[in-house]
Design a protein around this motif. Structure first.
Motif, PDB file in Angstrom:
ATOM      1  N   GLN A 137      29.795  46.515  47.772  1.00  9.16           N
ATOM      2  CA  GLN A 137      29.730  47.775  47.040  1.00  9.16           C
ATOM      3  C   GLN A 137      29.213  48.904  47.916  1.00  9.16           C
ATOM      4  OE1 GLN A 137      27.235  47.541  43.572  1.00  9.16           O
ATOM      5  NE2 GLN A 137      27.996  49.421  42.674  1.00  9.16           N
ATOM      6  N   TYR A 138      28.237  48.608  48.763  1.00 10.99           N
ATOM      7  CA  TYR A 138      27.682  49.624  49.659  1.00 10.99           C
ATOM      8  C   TYR A 138      28.686  50.047  50.725  1.00 10.99           C
ATOM      9  CZ  TYR A 138      23.117  48.773  47.593  1.00 10.99           C
ATOM     10  OH  TYR A 138      22.068  48.672  46.708  1.00 10.99           O
ATOM     11  N   LEU A 139      29.618  49.162  51.009  1.00 11.98           N
ATOM     12  CA  LEU A 139      30.638  49.452  52.017  1.00 11.98           C
ATOM     13  C   LEU A 139      31.882  50.096  51.405  1.00 11.98           C
ATOM     14  CD1 LEU A 139      30.324  46.065  53.929  1.00 11.98           C
ATOM     15  CD2 LEU A 139      29.544  48.295  54.756  1.00 11.98           C
ATOM     16  N   GLY A 140      31.840  50.326  50.097  1.00 14.92           N
ATOM     17  CA  GLY A 140      32.991  50.914  49.421  1.00 14.92           C
ATOM     18  C   GLY A 140      34.111  49.923  49.201  1.00 14.92           C
ATOM     19  N   LEU A 141      33.783  48.645  49.116  1.00  9.48           N
ATOM     20  CA  LEU A 141      34.803  47.598  49.012  1.00  9.48           C
ATOM     21  C   LEU A 141      34.629  46.794  47.729  1.00  9.48           C
ATOM     22  CD1 LEU A 141      34.527  46.089  52.630  1.00  9.48           C
ATOM     23  CD2 LEU A 141      36.161  47.823  51.842  1.00  9.48           C
ATOM     24  N   PRO A 142      35.727  46.363  47.120  1.00  8.70           N
ATOM     25  CA  PRO A 142      35.610  45.360  46.058  1.00  8.70           C
ATOM     26  C   PRO A 142      35.398  43.998  46.713  1.00  8.70           C
ATOM     27  CG  PRO A 142      37.922  45.835  46.462  1.00  8.70           C
ATOM     28  CD  PRO A 142      37.124  46.768  47.354  1.00  8.70           C
ATOM     29  N   PRO A 143      34.868  43.023  45.988  1.00  6.59           N
ATOM     30  CA  PRO A 143      34.659  41.704  46.600  1.00  6.59           C
ATOM     31  C   PRO A 143      35.942  41.000  47.003  1.00  6.59           C
ATOM     32  CG  PRO A 143      34.210  41.651  44.236  1.00  6.59           C
ATOM     33  CD  PRO A 143      34.379  43.093  44.604  1.00  6.59           C
ATOM     34  N   THR A 144      37.071  41.506  46.535  1.00  7.54           N
ATOM     35  CA  THR A 144      38.370  40.913  46.889  1.00  7.54           C
ATOM     36  C   THR A 144      38.954  41.508  48.169  1.00  7.54           C
ATOM     37  OG1 THR A 144      39.405  42.545  45.421  1.00  7.54           O
ATOM     38  CG2 THR A 144      39.000  40.341  44.524  1.00  7.54           C
ATOM     39  N   LEU A 152      34.460  34.171  52.596  1.00  6.58           N
ATOM     40  CA  LEU A 152      34.481  33.422  51.342  1.00  6.58           C
ATOM     41  C   LEU A 152      35.198  32.089  51.521  1.00  6.58           C
ATOM     42  CD1 LEU A 152      35.340  36.385  48.946  1.00  6.58           C
ATOM     43  CD2 LEU A 152      33.088  35.404  49.404  1.00  6.58           C
ATOM     44  N   ALA A 153      36.290  32.117  52.278  1.00 12.29           N
ATOM     45  CA  ALA A 153      37.032  30.882  52.535  1.00 12.29           C
ATOM     46  C   ALA A 153      36.182  29.889  53.321  1.00 12.29           C
ATOM     47  CB  ALA A 153      38.329  31.198  53.285  1.00 12.29           C
ATOM     48  N   LEU A 154      35.442  30.392  54.300  1.00 13.50           N
ATOM     49  CA  LEU A 154      34.574  29.523  55.095  1.00 13.50           C
ATOM     50  C   LEU A 154      33.485  28.912  54.211  1.00 13.50           C
ATOM     51  CD1 LEU A 154      33.679  28.418  57.870  1.00 13.50           C
ATOM     52  CD2 LEU A 154      32.312  30.511  58.150  1.00 13.50           C
ATOM     53  N   GLU A 192      36.246  38.212  39.326  1.00 14.02           N
ATOM     54  CA  GLU A 192      37.137  37.222  38.714  1.00 14.02           C
ATOM     55  C   GLU A 192      38.205  36.726  39.672  1.00 14.02           C
ATOM     56  OE1 GLU A 192      38.931  36.255  34.396  1.00 14.02           O
ATOM     57  OE2 GLU A 192      38.928  38.368  34.983  1.00 14.02           O
ATOM     58  N   GLU A 193      38.830  37.619  40.414  1.00 11.23           N
ATOM     59  CA  GLU A 193      39.881  37.186  41.337  1.00 11.23           C
ATOM     60  C   GLU A 193      39.316  36.332  42.470  1.00 11.23           C
ATOM     61  OE1 GLU A 193      43.149  37.302  40.967  1.00 11.23           O
ATOM     62  OE2 GLU A 193      42.660  38.142  39.005  1.00 11.23           O
ATOM     63  N   VAL A 194      38.075  36.612  42.876  1.00 12.00           N
ATOM     64  CA  VAL A 194      37.431  35.767  43.883  1.00 12.00           C
ATOM     65  C   VAL A 194      37.256  34.351  43.339  1.00 12.00           C
ATOM     66  CG1 VAL A 194      35.299  35.375  45.187  1.00 12.00           C
ATOM     67  CG2 VAL A 194      36.239  37.686  45.010  1.00 12.00           C
ATOM     68  N   ILE A 195      36.814  34.243  42.099  1.00 14.54           N
ATOM     69  CA  ILE A 195      36.615  32.934  41.483  1.00 14.54           C
ATOM     70  C   ILE A 195      37.938  32.188  41.335  1.00 14.54           C
ATOM     71  CG2 ILE A 195      35.890  31.780  39.344  1.00 14.54           C
ATOM     72  CD1 ILE A 195      33.790  33.998  39.030  1.00 14.54           C
ATOM     73  N   ILE A 196      38.968  32.896  40.926  1.00 15.91           N
ATOM     74  CA  ILE A 196      40.291  32.260  40.774  1.00 15.91           C
ATOM     75  C   ILE A 196      40.816  31.785  42.114  1.00 15.91           C
ATOM     76  CG2 ILE A 196      42.687  32.659  40.106  1.00 15.91           C
ATOM     77  CD1 ILE A 196      40.748  32.495  37.746  1.00 15.91           C
ATOM     78  N   ARG A 197      40.615  32.598  43.134  1.00 17.99           N
ATOM     79  CA  ARG A 197      41.122  32.270  44.469  1.00 17.99           C
ATOM     80  C   ARG A 197      40.327  31.139  45.110  1.00 17.99           C
ATOM     81  NH1 ARG A 197      41.044  37.433  47.962  1.00 17.99           N
ATOM     82  NH2 ARG A 197      42.375  38.121  46.229  1.00 17.99           N
ATOM     83  N   HIS A 198      39.040  31.068  44.763  1.00 14.69           N
ATOM     84  CA  HIS A 198      38.151  30.058  45.368  1.00 14.69           C
ATOM     85  C   HIS A 198      37.410  29.306  44.259  1.00 14.69           C
ATOM     86  CE1 HIS A 198      38.872  31.795  49.334  1.00 14.69           C
ATOM     87  NE2 HIS A 198      38.626  32.993  48.812  1.00 14.69           N
ATOM     88  N   PRO A 199      38.090  28.416  43.562  1.00 18.35           N
ATOM     89  CA  PRO A 199      37.497  27.771  42.377  1.00 18.35           C
ATOM     90  C   PRO A 199      36.301  26.879  42.663  1.00 18.35           C
ATOM     91  CG  PRO A 199      39.594  26.744  42.958  1.00 18.35           C
ATOM     92  CD  PRO A 199      39.473  27.977  43.798  1.00 18.35           C
ATOM     93  N   LYS A 200      36.147  26.433  43.913  1.00 17.11           N
ATOM     94  CA  LYS A 200      35.026  25.563  44.255  1.00 17.11           C
ATOM     95  C   LYS A 200      33.856  26.326  44.887  1.00 17.11           C
ATOM     96  CE  LYS A 200      37.940  21.484  44.944  1.00 17.11           C
ATOM     97  NZ  LYS A 200      38.352  20.410  45.907  1.00 17.11           N
ATOM     98  N   LEU A 201      34.003  27.621  44.996  1.00 18.01           N
ATOM     99  CA  LEU A 201      32.975  28.435  45.647  1.00 18.01           C
ATOM    100  C   LEU A 201      31.776  28.617  44.720  1.00 18.01           C
ATOM    101  CD1 LEU A 201      32.239  30.187  48.120  1.00 18.01           C
ATOM    102  CD2 LEU A 201      33.390  32.108  46.979  1.00 18.01           C
TER     103      LEU A 201
END
Length: 308
Positions: A137-144, A152-154, A192-201
């Motif tokens: 958020q501070y960088l002007g970015l969504p978590p996706t 996130l993948a790592l 939500e899209e982060v969770i969908i993309r990485h269900p085990k995270l």
């Protein structure tokens, strides 16, 4: 004769009563899911006033800040703390107390994203055990944002928990150090899209999405593996407002996934202030406080310690 015996007995008892000291009981253990291992000049200079007390930080050197944090941890029996910042500073803190700190790789304004190869090595050898705070958020970015995807993948691949900033930031953030900060980017629904993309995270939604109450409840209801910390809101906003928000989360049945955090930055006294914010909540039972202070985080982090 009786008077002499009584006098002798009192002579033996009274000194021991005068020198006796009450036993110092150790408080129940606490896990701090959100602490920072910053240098004392993290925000451009040292001695910046605490936003609540208005008093300058007593920690005007890196050593003093670390010492102050460790003293507070000892006082309140904080047995583990996730401490994040630039990797060099995290390494210094973890070296000082390897059993106390879980190193976190922070991504934020003024803290560039770490090299992925180095990060992988640090996570695999135990130098780090957490990715976050991710201050997108501070960088002007969504978590996706695609720039965050490799991290996130790592984390999912190595089964490493992550902490993602949600909610608000300091007043005037876009004008004071974070020009790309936008309130809308703190909405927990963006996870939500982060969770969908990485269900085990394993994701810790930092600051429990405050003040997005309904969005936070919706996300945690829909995704039962999503946890949240209550860091900073437990001391920086008015106490009554924090209690209102926390009570609503408890009423929604989320008490088994809320975790204590102090968000100690450059004010070690904030640790005690954050603890008091939870302890003073009249609607929490002793068991609910134990869950928030220790049990939920132990489960989230998959620690070996028994439930306390």
């Amino acid at each position: 004769m009786t008077r002499i015996l009584l006098s002798n007995l009192l002579a033996l008892i009274i000194p021991s009563l005068l020198t006796a000291r009450p036993e110092q009981s150790t408080p129940p253990p606490i896990i701090d899911m959100h602490m920072h291992a910053h240098a004392a000049d993290r925000f451009g200079k040292v001695g910046i006033p605490n936003p609540v007390t208005g008093k300058p930080s007593a920690a005007v050197s890196d050593a003093a800040l670390l010492e102050g944090a460790l003293a507070a941890m000892k006082r309140y029996n904080i047995v583990k703390a996730v401490a994040s910042s630039a990797l060099e500073s995290v390494t210094r803190w973890k070296s000082a107390a390897p059993d106390r700190f879980i190193g976190g790789a922070q991504i934020d304004v003024g803290i560039p994203a770490p090299d992925l190869n180095r990060l992988r090595t640090e996570l695999q050898n135990g130098g780090l055990g957490f990715i976050g705070e991710i201050g997108a958020q501070y960088l002007g970015l969504p978590p996706t944002d695609p720039t965050l995807e490799p991290y996130l993948a790592l984390a999912e691949q190595l089964d490493i928990p992550v902490g993602i900033h949600t909610g608000l930031g300091p007043p005037n953030s876009p004008f004071e150090g974070a020009p790309k900060f936008r309130v809308s980017l703190g909405n927990p629904m963006l996870l939500e899209e982060v969770i969908i993309r990485h269900p085990k995270l394993r994701i810790c939604m930092m600051h429990a999405g405050y003040p997005y109450l309904q969005e936070t409840i919706a996300m945690m209801y829909m995704y039962p593996h999503l946890y949240a910390d209550i860091a900073v809101i437990n001391w920086i906003i008015p106490r009554a407002e924090f209690h209102r928000y926390l009570e609503a989360l408890m009423r929604a049945g989320l008490g088994k996934r809320l975790m204590f955090g102090s968000d100690q930055m450059i004010w070690p006294e904030a640790i005690g202030m954050a603890i008091e914010g939870v302890e003073s909540a009249p609607f929490l039972s002793a068991d609910e406080k134990r869950d928030i202070f220790y049990n939920n985080a132990a489960r989230f982090l998959r620690l070996d310690e028994k439930k306390r």
